[in-house]
Design an enzyme around this catalytic site. Structure first.
Site, short mmCIF file in Angstrom:
data_model
loop_
_atom_site.label_atom_id
_atom_site.label_comp_id
_atom_site.label_asym_id
_atom_site.label_seq_id
_atom_site.Cartn_x
_atom_site.Cartn_y
_atom_site.Cartn_z
N GLY A 137 81.49 -21.02 42.44
CA GLY A 137 81.10 -20.70 41.07
C GLY A 137 81.38 -21.81 40.10
O GLY A 137 80.73 -21.93 39.07
N ASP B 145 91.28 -16.03 39.83
CA ASP B 145 90.24 -15.96 40.88
C ASP B 145 90.87 -16.09 42.27
O ASP B 145 90.46 -16.91 43.08
CB ASP B 145 89.19 -17.06 40.66
CG ASP B 145 87.96 -16.84 41.55
OD1 ASP B 145 87.79 -15.71 42.07
OD2 ASP B 145 87.17 -17.78 41.74
N ILE C 35 80.95 -30.10 51.31
CA ILE C 35 81.62 -29.20 52.26
C ILE C 35 81.76 -27.79 51.70
O ILE C 35 82.35 -26.92 52.33
CB ILE C 35 83.01 -29.73 52.66
CG1 ILE C 35 83.88 -29.95 51.42
CG2 ILE C 35 82.89 -31.00 53.48
CD1 ILE C 35 85.30 -30.40 51.74
N GLY C 36 81.20 -27.53 50.53
CA GLY C 36 81.27 -26.19 49.98
C GLY C 36 80.77 -26.15 48.55
O GLY C 36 80.82 -27.14 47.82
N THR C 37 80.27 -24.97 48.17
CA THR C 37 79.78 -24.76 46.81
C THR C 37 80.30 -23.42 46.32
O THR C 37 80.26 -22.43 47.04
CB THR C 37 78.25 -24.77 46.76
OG1 THR C 37 77.77 -26.03 47.24
CG2 THR C 37 77.76 -24.56 45.34
N LYS D 63 85.82 -32.23 43.68
CA LYS D 63 85.10 -31.06 43.16
C LYS D 63 84.31 -31.48 41.94
O LYS D 63 84.88 -31.78 40.89
CB LYS D 63 86.06 -29.93 42.81
CG LYS D 63 85.34 -28.67 42.27
CD LYS D 63 86.33 -27.60 41.84
CE LYS D 63 86.91 -26.85 43.02
NZ LYS D 63 85.93 -25.97 43.68
N GLY E 257 81.66 -25.25 41.00
CA GLY E 257 81.05 -26.53 41.33
C GLY E 257 80.92 -26.72 42.82
O GLY E 257 81.13 -25.80 43.61
#
Length: 895
Positions: A605, A723, A601-603, A623, A607
């Site tokens: 920086g 971040d 469902i997402g990538t 993750k 993982g």
């Protein structure tokens, strides 16, 4: 003459006349039809020449019937009678009003272009629309003066030019529009006085001029508008006395005159307006008493008289206003007791009598106000005990009784007010102990008991309240040891008591408590004792290291299938904790089909994130981290230690970390699943973003602030996120915000000091990282400011920030940068919150780290909820003014 001969002559005459008349009639009909056809053609050409209608908007091409175009309505003859468009139509974005030739529409009745960012000046030719009855151009970007030719629209019934940038004075010619029913010129930049000629608009029932720069007196001729039901002149610079003639407005339901410079007493005639439901006179310079006749206004649901110079007692007749929802009389010079009849106002949700000279007892009848959400009686001269009946106010979220002369003990019944978030009884003469039932206040954030004579110990239950962030018990007679749970409260103040401190530090890396809080305490154990655990843990870690080395060597010697060994190790030694039941590595592999891309469902920086539904039906986010150098024993140990530390973090606005699995080629973290995904994605989806209304957006920013304050000040040792970006703010099913990936940078780089490789997302990184590698909590503060503006704007504020250089003279208004996909905020509280968020955001974006406020300060500003700007008018506030107010905020804090 013979009859036949006469008839013959008559026929000849009729024939001759017909030969002349019939062709003339026929020619005139042809001419008339031709003229009508030509007029309709001119209308169509005027539409096309405006550039507002193109092939994507029209249902046909140039030769088609323009009456079928979107927003166009024609009469039976084919002539245009209505042109209408609203904010859902993007065709008008950037268009100018003068592009349309108004002289080509003789039959136009309605012209309504609303919320489309239509710009430019209003052309004088608009006065040619002789049949126009409704002219609505609100929520656009029109500039310049209102043309006097608007007075030629004699049939006009509705005139709405609100929420634009119109300047100059209001033309007196508007007073000649005798058929006018609604007039709205609010939230522009109009100046000068209200024209006397407005008194001629006797059919008017709605007049709105608020949010301009109008000055001078309110004309007495306004009393001629006897059909008015709504009158709003607030947020201007009107001065002088409120005319007696306002009492003629017998049908008035809403009267807003707040935020002006009105002087003198409130005219007695005003209390004859028994239809009034809303009366706002706050933020003026009104003087004199509040007479008993105020009780005549029995239909009032909102009465705001705060911030004036009213004197005398509060009349007992105030109790006749039993429909009141909001009563604000603060910051006046009212004296005498609070009348017990105040208890008759059983529908009140907000009562503010603070900053007056009220005296006597706090009446027990206040306990009748069962719907009360906010009660402010601070800064008066009230005496006696706090009545136990206050415990009946179970809906209270804010109670301020500070700066009075209240005595006796804090009633335990007060702890029944379980919704309280802010409780202040400071600067009184209270005695007795702090009730142990204080733990019932599970929503409490701020507690101020300072400057009293409270004795006994501090109950440990106070420190177990989940989100309590500020507790002030200084200058009392408290004794005993401060419970460890209370000592961890970030804003704890406890000076000038008889308190002792023992073992407040839970790790040797944690900062010592602020020394100024020891001042005036007489306890014998002032010394901070390092807990035994800080001695034992290194020994345990050393033994673990030895066993770890032996285990690694043994594994290297074993000749078994490496894949089987990895599976066994993850399942047996690194399973997930703090969860309902034991989750094995095999179950995670099965739930994601060995990390199949369809579950991704997402990538980012760090993982890739997968959605995993467990056998129990529970959904979690997994993750899988990119890092693979897990053969390093030092890294294995550090990662495990850091992961366990992070898993113990508990805050309602931080994504919960359930656990981890760690091994070569097999390293992932298990998080709480967030249904809406990242804030970044929602803001960039034109369909989903409308779910984020202004209230939800403000709440998102506040939640971020509270979470970061927790990481910086409540965690031992403190955690710098490193971040913060809209990608790392996740939204649950209720669109509540949660900070994600907290501490992940430190977890992946545990050996790095605060001088580390640049971590973060481009566009959110603090500017000091361009010339220094020093990472501090002020880096998070800067990133927070960027995200806060992004939430308000709906997109990254990079272009705005670059345009605000010191050399730039460009003047930008707050309304110009707000997300145009939402309607402009109208609710006063929402507008106030948006202004506050903007001020805080710009304060956080200071280039020098030391100039930025701390996240703790930011969190407190949101809890207090006060904006330095007194007039919440989003349309007239410039970005430069917000930046100046941000500097004011910084000047008031110890950054």
């Amino acid at each position: 003459m013979a009859p036949d001969s006469s008839i013959s002559k008559l026929v000849v005459i009729i024939t001759f006349i017909s030969s002349i008349i019939v062709p003339v009639i026929t020619d005139n009909a042809v001419v008339t039809a031709s003229a009508a056809s030509s007029a309709i053609k001119l209308e169509r050409e005027a539409l096309l020449n405006s550039g507002w209608w193109n092939s994507s908007r029209a249902t046909a091409n140039y030769t088609s019937d323009h009456c079928k175009w979107m927003g166009i309505t024609c009469n039976s003859a084919g002539s245009i009678v209505e042109i209408s468009s609203d904010e859902m139509d993007n065709n008008f974005t950037g268009a100018e009003l003068s592009q349309l030739n108004f002289t080509c529409f003789p039959n136009l009745v309605t012209f309504r272009i609303w919320g489309t960012l239509l710009s430019g000046r209003m052309p004088s030719e608009i006065g040619a629309l002789s049949k126009l009855e409704k002219l609505v151009l609100s929520n656009n970007s029109l500039t310049g003066r209102i043309p006097s030719e608007i007075g030629a629209l004699s049939r006009l019934k509705v005139l709405d030019l609100s929420y634009n940038r119109l300047t100059g004075t209001i033309p007196s010619e508007i007073g000649s529009l005798r058929d006018l029913l609604e007039l709205n010129l609010s939230y522009n930049i109009l100046n000068g006085s209200i024209p006397l000629e407005f008194g001629n608009l006797k059919d008017l029932y709605d007049l709105r001029l608020q949010g301009n720069k109008l000055d001078g007196l309110i004309p007495s001729s306004i009393g001629n508008l006897t059909n008015l039901t709504h009158l709003d002149l607030s947020l201007n610079q009107l001065s002088g006395r409120l005319p007696q003639e306002v009492g003629n407005l017998k049908n008035l339901v809403s009267l807003f005159l707040d935020n002006n410079n009105l002087t003198g007493p409130i005219p007695s005639t005003l209390y004859h307006l028994n239809q009034l439901s809303t009366l706002y006179l706050a933020y003026n310079n009104l003087v004199g008493p509040l007479p008993k006749e105020v009780g005549n206004l029995k239909n009032l649901d909102s009465l705001l008289l705060n911030r004036n110079n009213l004197t005398g007692p509060i009349p007992s007749t105030i109790g006749f206003l039993n429909l009141l929802d909001e009563l604000r009389l603060s910051h006046n010079r009212l004296d005498g007791p609070i009348p017990p009849t105040i208890g008759n106002l059983t529908y009140l949700t907000s009562l503010d009598l603070s900053s007056n000279q009220l005296s006597g007892l706090l009446p027990r009848e206040v306990g009748n106000l069962k719907y009360l959400d906010s009660l402010s009686l601070d800064r008066n001269n009230l005496i006696g005990p706090i009545p136990p009946t206050i415990g009946y106010l179970t809906n209270l979220t804010s109670l301020n009784l500070g700066h009075n002369q209240l005595n006796s003990s804090i009633p335990p019944e007060l702890m029944n007010c379980s919704q309280l978030q802010n409780l202040a009884v400071n600067h009184n003469s209270l005695s007795g102990s702090i009730p142990s039932e204080i733990g019932n206040l599970i929503h409490l954030r701020q507690l101020d008991l300072s400057h009293n004579f409270i004795n006994g110990t501090i109950p440990s239950q106070l420190g177990k309240i989940p989100n309590v962030s500020e507790v002030d018990v200084s200058k009392n007679n408290l004794s005993g040891v401060i419970p460890k749970s209370v000592f961890r409260v970030p804003g704890l103040k406890w000076s000038e008591n008889n308190l002792e401190v023992e073992n407040p530090v839970i790790s040797e890396n944690a900062p010592p408590p602020q020394t100024q809080h020891f001042k005036g305490n007489k306890g014998k154990n002032q010394k901070i004792v390092t807990p035994l655990v800080t001695i034992i843990l290194p020994m345990v870690a050393f033994l673990a290291l030895i066993f770890g080395i032996l285990f690694v060597h043994r594994r290297m010697d074993e000749k078994i299938n490496p894949n089987t060994r990895e599976m066994k190790k993850c399942a047996d030694e690194f399973s997930i904790w703090d969860y309902d039941g034991r989750i094995t590595f095999e179950e995670m592999i099965q739930a994601t089909e060995d990390f199949h891309i369809k579950y991704c469902i997402g990538t980012g920086g760090y993982g890739s994130v997968y959605r995993a539904q467990l056998s129990s039906g529970r959904v979690v986010a997994l993750k899988k981290l990119h890092r693979s150098e897990t053969e390093e024993l030092a890294f294995l140990e550090s990662f495990q230690t850091e992961a366990r530390l992070l898993s113990q973090i508990r805050h309602r606005n931080i994504v919960k970390l359930y656990g981890f699995c760690l091994h070569n080629q097999c390293m992932f973290l298990i998080y709480e699943y967030m249904e809406w995904g990242s804030l970044f994605c929602v803001l960039r989806n034109d369909v989903e973003v409308v779910e984020l209304d202004w209230t939800k957006r403000v709440d998102i920013v506040k939640s971020m602030a509270h979470a970061l304050s927790y990481l910086h000040y409540d965690c031992k040792p403190p955690i710098v996120h490193r971040d913060i970006s809209s990608n790392n703010i996740l939204l649950n099913s209720n669109l509540e915000a949660f900070v994600a990936d907290f501490g992940l940078a430190r977890l992946l780089h545990p050996d790095s000091s605060n001088r580390t490789l640049v971590l973060g997302t481009y566009g959110y990184i603090a500017p000091e990282l361009a010339y220094t590698m020093a990472v501090t909590e002020k880096c998070d503060v800067y990133s927070f400011g960027v995200v806060a503006l992004e939430v308000l704007m709906g997109s990254h504020p990079g272009d705005l920030l670059s345009s605000l250089s010191p050399s730039s003279e460009r003047k930008i208004r707050l309304i110009d940068i707000l997300d145009q996909r939402l309607p402009s905020p109208l609710d006063r509280k929402v507008v106030h919150d948006i202004i506050l968020v903007s001020i805080v955001a710009f304060a956080c974006l200071q280039s020098k780290p030391k100039s930025r406020p701390t996240m703790q300060r930011v969190s407190q500003e949101f809890l207090i909820g006060k904006s330095p700007l007194g007039k919440p008018v989003v349309e007239e506030i410039s970005i430069s003014e917000l930046m100046k107010q941000g500097m004011y905020l910084i000047d008031q804090c110890d950054c």
